[in-house]
Design an enzyme around this catalytic site. Structure first.
Site, short mmCIF file in Angstrom:
data_model
loop_
_atom_site.label_atom_id
_atom_site.label_comp_id
_atom_site.label_asym_id
_atom_site.label_seq_id
_atom_site.Cartn_x
_atom_site.Cartn_y
_atom_site.Cartn_z
N ARG A 137 0.87 -1.19 0.00
CA ARG A 137 0.00 0.00 0.00
C ARG A 137 0.89 1.22 0.00
O ARG A 137 1.44 1.59 1.02
CB ARG A 137 -0.90 -0.02 1.25
CG ARG A 137 -2.05 0.97 1.19
CD ARG A 137 -2.71 1.12 2.55
NE ARG A 137 -1.92 2.02 3.39
CZ ARG A 137 -1.95 2.01 4.73
NH1 ARG A 137 -2.68 1.15 5.38
NH2 ARG A 137 -1.21 2.87 5.41
N HIS A 165 -3.74 4.84 4.46
CA HIS A 165 -4.92 3.95 4.44
C HIS A 165 -6.04 4.61 3.63
O HIS A 165 -6.60 4.03 2.72
CB HIS A 165 -5.37 3.63 5.87
CG HIS A 165 -6.72 3.03 5.95
ND1 HIS A 165 -7.02 1.81 5.38
CD2 HIS A 165 -7.87 3.47 6.52
CE1 HIS A 165 -8.30 1.53 5.61
NE2 HIS A 165 -8.84 2.52 6.28
N TYR A 186 2.82 5.67 11.84
CA TYR A 186 3.14 4.28 12.17
C TYR A 186 4.06 3.60 11.17
O TYR A 186 4.41 2.44 11.33
CB TYR A 186 1.84 3.46 12.29
CG TYR A 186 0.90 3.60 11.11
CD1 TYR A 186 1.10 2.87 9.95
CD2 TYR A 186 -0.19 4.46 11.15
CE1 TYR A 186 0.26 2.99 8.86
CE2 TYR A 186 -1.05 4.58 10.07
CZ TYR A 186 -0.83 3.85 8.92
OH TYR A 186 -1.66 3.98 7.86
#
Lengths: 326, 369
Positions: free
Chosen positions: B272, B276, B285
């Site tokens: 990815r 998100h 993160y």
């Protein structure tokens, strides 16, 4: 015409639907050879084959979700969950997909399915087998919630639920499954959804109830008649959406309302009925609305289930109170 | 927290034990990160026409994606999940499907949706907050994207059951993520697909992240593909950034499903590249080095190099394609912007085939009628 129990009527309705509509398939755990834990599907796999009456693995999430896929593909799944207490893994599907597939695709896909589950206490079953959580489902848009209260209404309402182009949660009171028999004609005719049934006409008090409590409420009405109190008994039948116009018309006539349900009181469907009467029929009322319900407590195991469930005495007492108010 | 290989964690067989069952998970890759062939490729990879069409679809998706993010940043689109970096697997499985097949999918599968025939305008409509965007004009039986994780897996099982009951040579394809492979919905679905030998293929798009949770914290299994074994169906892991492996392995699985051979789990390892969603900030993160390392595995650049190495694709071709894609996207944006907003009545008019009488008053209340 033959005399059948509510279970017999439900079996008859599913057989009729399987016979008349090739799109109808039954899904569930132990519904095939075993005929279901209550025998609601007894003999149907033998008669219609394993492609129409399918035993699934013990997995309620996929049971609910695959019904959505089948329904979107043009089948009419009638899916049995063994008890209301075991339908909850499928609740994600009910809320997130069943009730909104038509809406979220603007009608491109739809979800004509029926989820059947036994509901209610009173049969000395183990823990988690006595739930009355219809209010959880009544809160969900895009679905209907139906609870029958007699063999003939079970037959007619289930057929209509199966024929309906939209999803229906059909909760069957276990206490009534074998409680009585009546003549039910296997006519293939459904009974209307979205309307309540006036089971007894009266002029002094309206008692609205549904499911297994209809039994105690009708007995209560007979007892009240002996005391000169004329009770009108309404079987809600379709719990969501509520046929509120019929209730309001009755309350306008009687001026008094008692609501009886086996589910806990807090945020029960009775609260919605009472709130709507307060909104639209407050001035019809000659007494406060009374609710006779189970307590806001966990359904007890069998030793206490009679205490937990609303009984005839509480219904009679509530009706007397509202009739003799002020 | 380094994972101990499963073999070292297994109950060691004693002298009395025999092996009750043994399993293997194959891994497939044709095209490595440097666009070199590491295995003998299937026939279609030698066909410039096919390979260029796959590249064009991947490029359109990438350019659309950048535009969608820009629209969100300027308040013209709702929260949007970028699909950048996942174009090879999306286009790979979608191009392995036939039009008559059906797809249920997670969000972030715009590359596959576009290949299936969902239009740019429909994607913009949906992510722009309008249900009409899921009324796909072309793949009429494809499900709208499922936001609740893995909840689309049971739908694919139901669709596959419908195909099987009607004895139609059709396949249901379910796309889901690495996080979804931890959910019961997924296990229940592969279990039923196995025991009923259903024509369904589960594509587990392992992009390394379930929002902030990295793959290594998601599960102790070495691969996500091996979860298939629990359902009694084959599982295979592929390089999900290799369009040749993606198209080929998905084709094999779909063909097997179509011919009655049952279900498969294909785990596509990809990355990815973006946050998100536009509402997320992955820098909280995820270290930047991980992302820059992942860009070296970019499926788009890999395929472009493959084409260029064979003299099938020139700089001019590339410039033309980019201009063409931008034009398409801009035209779609212009059309999207012109769409009248949905009517308040729409909240009621698609709830049921016929709105129950008991709800009519609410419709009136909300439509000012």
């Amino acid at each position: 015409m033959s005399e059948v129990s509510m279970l017999g009527a439900i079996n008859m309705a599913m057989a009729r639907a399987l016979e008349d509509d090739p799109r109808v398939v039954l899904l569930g755990e132990d519904i095939g050879v075993n005929g279901g834990v209550f025998r609601a599907t007894d003999g149907l796999q033998d008669r219609f084959g394993e492609d129409r009456v399918m035993d699934t693995p013990l997995a309620e999430t996929v049971l609910a979700g695959m019904s959505v896929g089948l329904a979107a593909q043009g089948f009419r799944p009638v899916t049995e969950f063994q008890f209301m207490g075991f339908i909850y893994p499928g609740l994600d599907q009910v809320i997130n997909h069943v009730g909104r597939l038509r809406n979220r695709t603007r009608g491109r896909l739809s979800c004509p399915l029926v989820f059947r589950a036994p509901t209610g206490a009173g049969i000395h079953a183990p823990e988690h087998h006595s739930e009355s959580t219809e209010a959880l489902f009544a809160h969900i848009p895009g679905i209907r919630v139906v609870i029958p209260s007699s063999p003939s209404r079970a037959y007619g309402l289930l057929l209509s639920a199966i024929h309906d182009p939209d999803p229906v949660m059909f909760f069957e009171p276990t206490r009534l499954y074998r409680a009585s028999k009546e003549e039910v004609e296997d006519s293939g005719e459904g009974l209307p959804l979205d309307v309540c049934f006036t089971l007894r006409e009266g002029s002094d008090v309206t008692i609205v109830t549904w499911g297994a409590c209809v039994k105690e409420t009708l007995s209560a009405a007979t007892q009240l008649a002996g005391e000169g109190i004329s009770a009108e008994v309404i079987d809600l039948a379709t719990i969501s959406p509520i046929d509120f116009d019929s209730i309001l018309a009755s309350v306008e006539k009687t001026g008094r309302l008692v609501i009886v349900h086996e589910a806990p009181r807090n945020c029960g469907v009775g609260a919605e009925i009472a709130a709507r009467v307060a909104e639209r029929g407050l001035l019809f009322l000659q007494a406060p609305v009374e609710r006779v319900t189970a307590p806001d407590a966990v359904v007890p195991l069998l030793r206490l289930e009679k205490t937990y469930m609303p009984g005839e005495k509480q219904i009679v007492d509530a009706a007397r109170r509202v009739v003799r108010y002020a | 927290m380094g994972a101990i290989p499963l073999n070292k964690r297994l109950v060691p067989p004693t002298g009395e034990d025999r092996i009750a069952a043994e399993f293997q998970i194959p891994y497939r890759q044709y095209l490595d990160a440097s666009a070199s062939l590491v295995a003998e490729p299937p026939e279609f990879a030698r066909n410039p026409g096919i390979m260029i069409s796959l590249y064009r679809a991947m490029t359109l998706s990438r350019i659309f994606d950048a535009k969608a993010i820009a629209l969100q940043r300027t308040g013209q689109l709702g929260t949007y999940p970028s699909s950048a970096g996942q174009e090879a697997i999306g286009v790979g499985y979608a191009s392995a499907m036939q039009a008559v097949d059906a797809m249920t999918t997670t969000y972030r599968e715009q590359p596959a949706q576009l290949w299936r025939g969902v239009t740019l305008v429909e994607l913009l409509r949906f992510w722009g907050g309008d249900e009409r965007g899921s009324d796909f004009s072309v793949p009429r039986e494809d499900f709208p994207v499922a936001v609740p994780i893995a909840s689309q897996a049971p739908h694919a099982v139901g669709i596959a059951t419908a195909f099987k009951l009607r004895r139609e040579p059709r396949v249901a394809v379910c796309a889901l993520g690495d996080g979804a492979s931890s959910k019961g919905d997924f296990y229940e679905s592969i279990n039923l697909a196995g025991v009923w030998q259903l024509p369904v293929v589960f594509i587990v798009i392992n992009n390394g992240w379930a929002i902030s949770l990295p793959r290594e914290k998601q599960t102790a299994t070495e691969t996500l593909a091996q979860k298939a074994i629990a359902g009694g169906i084959p599982g295979i892991q592929i390089d999900g950034n290799d369009i040749i492996a993606a198209h080929q392995v998905c084709s094999e699985a779909i063909t097997r499903a179509r011919s009655g051979g049952g279900a498969t789990v294909v785990e596509a390892v990809t990355y990815r590249m973006g946050d998100h969603t536009t509402a997320d900030d992955a820098s909280r993160y995820r270290r930047e080095e991980l992302v820059s390392a992942a860009w070296k595995l970019d499926p788009l650049a890999r395929l472009r190099n493959y084409l260029a190495n064979r003299q099938w694709w020139s700089k001019t071709d590339e410039e033309q394609l980019i201009a063409e894609c931008r034009e398409k996207v801009e035209a779609a944006v212009a059309e999207y912007m012109k769409l009248p907003p949905p009517s308040p009545a729409d909240m009621f008019d698609y709830l049921f085939e016929t709105l129950p009488p008991a709800l009519q008053w609410q419709r009136k209340q909300f439509t000012g009628g």
